[in-house]
Design a protein around this motif. Structure first.
Motif, mmCIF file in Angstrom:
data_model
loop_
_atom_site.group_PDB
_atom_site.id
_atom_site.type_symbol
_atom_site.label_atom_id
_atom_site.label_comp_id
_atom_site.label_asym_id
_atom_site.label_seq_id
_atom_site.Cartn_x
_atom_site.Cartn_y
_atom_site.Cartn_z
ATOM 1 N N PHE A 232 27.303 30.095 33.113
ATOM 2 C CA PHE A 232 27.946 31.386 32.802
ATOM 3 C C PHE A 232 28.543 32.004 34.063
ATOM 4 C CE2 PHE A 232 27.384 36.070 32.606
ATOM 5 C CZ PHE A 232 28.235 36.360 31.557
ATOM 6 N N GLU A 233 27.704 32.036 35.110
ATOM 7 C CA GLU A 233 28.176 32.681 36.342
ATOM 8 C C GLU A 233 29.374 31.939 36.932
ATOM 9 O OE1 GLU A 233 24.952 33.705 39.079
ATOM 10 O OE2 GLU A 233 23.701 33.905 37.298
ATOM 11 N N GLU A 234 29.318 30.598 36.868
ATOM 12 C CA GLU A 234 30.449 29.823 37.407
ATOM 13 C C GLU A 234 31.706 30.102 36.592
ATOM 14 O OE1 GLU A 234 27.293 28.128 37.031
ATOM 15 O OE2 GLU A 234 27.146 28.902 39.074
ATOM 16 N N ASP A 235 31.515 30.153 35.278
ATOM 17 C CA ASP A 235 32.663 30.415 34.401
ATOM 18 C C ASP A 235 33.309 31.747 34.737
ATOM 19 O OD1 ASP A 235 32.592 28.104 33.053
ATOM 20 O OD2 ASP A 235 32.082 28.937 31.082
ATOM 21 N N VAL A 236 32.465 32.767 34.918
ATOM 22 C CA VAL A 236 33.009 34.103 35.204
ATOM 23 C C VAL A 236 33.704 34.103 36.561
ATOM 24 C CG1 VAL A 236 32.411 36.521 35.577
ATOM 25 C CG2 VAL A 236 31.316 35.250 33.741
ATOM 26 N N LYS A 237 33.054 33.439 37.543
ATOM 27 C CA LYS A 237 33.671 33.403 38.875
ATOM 28 C C LYS A 237 35.001 32.664 38.827
ATOM 29 C CE LYS A 237 29.494 33.762 41.633
ATOM 30 N NZ LYS A 237 28.357 32.933 42.068
ATOM 31 N N LYS A 238 35.023 31.566 38.068
ATOM 32 C CA LYS A 238 36.251 30.798 37.940
ATOM 33 C C LYS A 238 37.346 31.663 37.294
ATOM 34 C CE LYS A 238 36.299 26.785 35.635
ATOM 35 N NZ LYS A 238 35.545 25.663 35.073
ATOM 36 N N PHE A 239 36.898 32.430 36.317
ATOM 37 C CA PHE A 239 37.863 33.293 35.623
ATOM 38 C C PHE A 239 38.435 34.344 36.579
ATOM 39 C CE2 PHE A 239 38.559 37.394 33.519
ATOM 40 C CZ PHE A 239 39.666 37.060 32.761
ATOM 41 N N LEU A 240 37.555 34.936 37.399
ATOM 42 C CA LEU A 240 38.017 35.956 38.346
ATOM 43 C C LEU A 240 39.084 35.389 39.266
ATOM 44 C CD1 LEU A 240 34.686 37.669 39.452
ATOM 45 C CD2 LEU A 240 36.387 38.548 37.869
ATOM 46 N N LYS A 241 38.820 34.179 39.732
ATOM 47 C CA LYS A 241 39.751 33.532 40.635
ATOM 48 C C LYS A 241 41.078 33.263 39.925
ATOM 49 C CE LYS A 241 39.051 30.275 44.339
ATOM 50 N NZ LYS A 241 38.423 28.998 44.666
ATOM 51 N N PHE A 242 40.948 32.894 38.678
ATOM 52 C CA PHE A 242 42.135 32.549 37.895
ATOM 53 C C PHE A 242 42.985 33.782 37.587
ATOM 54 C CE2 PHE A 242 43.515 32.723 33.415
ATOM 55 C CZ PHE A 242 44.523 31.771 33.417
ATOM 56 N N VAL A 243 42.299 34.890 37.283
ATOM 57 C CA VAL A 243 43.045 36.026 36.723
ATOM 58 C C VAL A 243 43.609 36.966 37.792
ATOM 59 C CG1 VAL A 243 41.288 37.814 36.369
ATOM 60 C CG2 VAL A 243 43.047 37.425 34.628
ATOM 61 N N THR A 244 43.004 36.988 38.977
ATOM 62 C CA THR A 244 43.472 37.932 39.992
ATOM 63 C C THR A 244 44.976 37.792 40.279
ATOM 64 O OG1 THR A 244 41.259 37.814 40.901
ATOM 65 C CG2 THR A 244 42.905 38.908 42.249
ATOM 66 N N PRO A 245 45.464 36.567 40.556
ATOM 67 C CA PRO A 245 46.925 36.483 40.784
ATOM 68 C C PRO A 245 47.743 36.765 39.530
ATOM 69 C CG PRO A 245 45.942 34.291 40.777
ATOM 70 C CD PRO A 245 44.812 35.259 40.751
ATOM 71 N N LYS A 246 47.121 36.581 38.354
ATOM 72 C CA LYS A 246 47.869 36.800 37.105
ATOM 73 C C LYS A 246 48.249 38.273 36.944
ATOM 74 C CE LYS A 246 47.259 32.577 35.604
ATOM 75 N NZ LYS A 246 48.279 31.594 35.942
#
Lengths: 381, 159
Positions: A183-197
């Motif tokens: 879960f935590e990895e997924d959320v962290k991955k998402f944060l990384k993904f969405v910030t530039p978006k």
């Protein structure tokens, strides 16, 4: 060639054609830009709006009546169906209200999970708002981008509790489910993904001339009017009031995190857009802080299987993506609530529509409905 | 605050207390709306969060009408409650907080409580011409206005 130089004739022509008519136009309830089944009756003078009247209730399901005939636990999933794009927030508000009534407190781990999911939901709600709002005004691209990225949030919800929209993620007393592996990895991955978006969305719109012309100075509302009309959420903040329930009366674990309350100055559609964009970034900040330090421990407080809160009343409200979402619950000591009143932010905010569009053009009504960010499921309940 | 208000209104304020950390006051219906006006002007409760009601059919004064107020300056909430009998009219607070407009309409729609001085008191969530007020305790959960459904929707029942 006809003689156009005679001002008298022109004036008369204007008179017969403009003066006599105030036009009453019906918009909705089936209209793509009203975001659901909202009907607005517009009184027009040419293209200028003289006044509006909202007709609502097409989606009324009697949620408050249903609550009186269900136990506290049974009513929990129903609240998700009000603001169905921010179901997690609705659940949080309801669970916390009942917890207060029962005098229990959710354990810290549950609170952190709650904050993460609620903030993810705020992002999802704002993304949906941005996509549809931009579409209404004529920019199609943001819709595809935001829906694509919102999907990633829904995937996390789905993995966490099996549902994407009406999540029923929380229970009275804490959370039902432990976080899944990764879960935590997924959320962290998402944060990384969405910030530039988010920067990408801004690039599409913030300096876009058409966007700026369509939003700047449109749908102005002053801070004093906001307070008088009970308007809350990003609309209030865009008018320059630095007020957010997460800071003013912290709930869940919000007092543990460092974040800012973005505000605007002009109280127009553009400022509301900017406030929501910045809020998305603040949400990312909160999630980032929370996901790094989810405490260990139980996720459920000791709550009786049969809930019989002591006789009394409680009002509890949270900062939902749309504004102040409150629950007023009256207990008569039995297993079913005697009365549940939902104070929906969309309903109260929609009241400001009339004031915001008066004197503006018809096309701006669309922009203002979009910028108010209403969900008719919540307006009508 | 409570002390000053009590001095000002005497026995008009029947109860002022705190439950689970939330303050509430029970005021006599004759004090509304001056009391609300004072709360806004003197005590800075400039934000009317909600107006709602609760039905207690077994009581003589069947309805609780409740105002939930918030003050931005003090960061405080307060609930003002008043009890009225069925059919009794409550003065409207729209002049004090414009926000009360739709909220009072909803209370009228759901409970049938009339607000005097409201600019446009009519149903809001249910259609015009609907009979009955659903949030009253004597209104059944599957009850509906059959006649309205048949005439307007052309079906036997909405259930």
């Amino acid at each position: 060639m006809t003689d156009r130089s005679s001002p008298l004739e022109l004036e008369q022509a204007d008179k017969t054609f403009l003066d006599s008519n105030e036009l009453i136009i019906n918009m909705g309830p089936q209209h793509p830009a009203t975001h659901g089944v909202l009907r607005v009756i517009l009184k027009l003078d040419g293209e200028k709006v003289l006044g509006t009247e909202c007709v609502i209730g097409y989606l009324h399901r009697g949620v408050e009546k249903i609550a009186e005939n269900r136990t506290y636990t049974m009513f929990n999933p129903y609240v998700d169906r009000m603001d169905y794009v921010a179901a997690v927030s609705n659940g949080l508000g309801y669970c916390e209200a009942v917890e207060k009534l029962l005098n229990v407190e959710a354990p810290p781990r549950a609170n952190y999970i709650r904050v993460i999911l609620t903030e993810l939901n705020r992002l999802a709600s704002h993304m949906l708002w941005l996509g549809t709002h931009a579409l209404d005004i004529g920019a199609i691209t943001p819709l595809f981008y935001t829906f694509r990225d919102r999907e990633e949030i829904l995937k996390i919800f789905e993995k966490y509790c099996g549902a994407r929209l009406t999540t029923h993620a929380f229970r009275i007393g804490g959370c039902q489910y432990e976080t899944y592996d990764g879960f935590e990895e997924d959320v962290k991955k998402f944060l990384k993904f969405v910030t530039p978006k988010i920067d990408e969305y801004e690039e599409l719109l913030t300096t876009n001339r058409i966007w700026v012309e369509r939003t700047r100075g449109v749908g102005f509302i002053s801070a004093a009017d906001c307070k008088g009309l009970g308007v809350t959420g990003p609309v209030l903040r865009a008018s320059g009031v630095k007020w957010d329930l997460r800071k003013a009366q912290p709930y869940a674990a919000y007092s543990d995190f460092d974040f800012e309350i973005p505000t605007g100055e002009n109280g127009d559609t553009f400022d509301r857009y900017m406030v929501r964009m910045q809020e998305m970034r603040q949400s990312l900040r909160i999630i980032e802080q929370a996901v790094g330090k989810i405490p260990d421990g139980p996720i459920m407080a000791k709550v009786p299987k049969v809930m019989k809160p002591p006789v009394g009343e409680i009002y509890h409200s949270i900062e939902a993506p749309k504004g102040e979402l409150g629950y007023f619950i009256v207990s008569d000591g039995s297993t079913q609530p005697y009365r549940v009143r939902v104070r929906p932010p969309s309903f109260v905010n929609l009241q400001a529509l009339d004031q915001m569009v008066r004197g503006q053009l018809v096309a701006d009504v669309i922009a203002v409905i979009g910028t108010l960010d209403i969900v008719l499921g919540e307006v009508d309940r | 605050m409570v002390a000053t208000l009590k001095r000002q209104y005497g026995s008009g304020i029947r109860e002022a207390s705190t439950y689970l950390g939330q303050n509430y006051m029970v005021a006599d219906p004759s004090l509304i709306p001056e009391f609300l006006q004072v709360l806004r002007d003197q005590e800075q409760f400039d934000y009317c969060v909600d107006v709602t009601a609760v039905h207690y059919p077994q009581r003589e004064k069947q309805f609780d009408v409740i105002w939930i107020l918030y003050s931005y300056a003090r960061n405080e909430r307060i609930r003002v409650k008043t009890m009225i009998a069925d059919g009794e009219i409550v003065p409207s607070s729209v002049a004090i907080w414009p926000a009360a407009n739709w909220l009072e309409r909803e209370v009228y729609d759901m409970f049938g409580i009339r607000f005097e001085g409201h600019p446009d008191l009519k149903r809001i969530l249910l259609p015009e011409g609907w009979k009955g007020h659903p949030l009253r305790k004597d209104y059944g959960i599957i009850q509906q206005d059959n006649e309205w459904v048949q005439i307007n929707l052309g079906i036997e029942s909405g259930q």
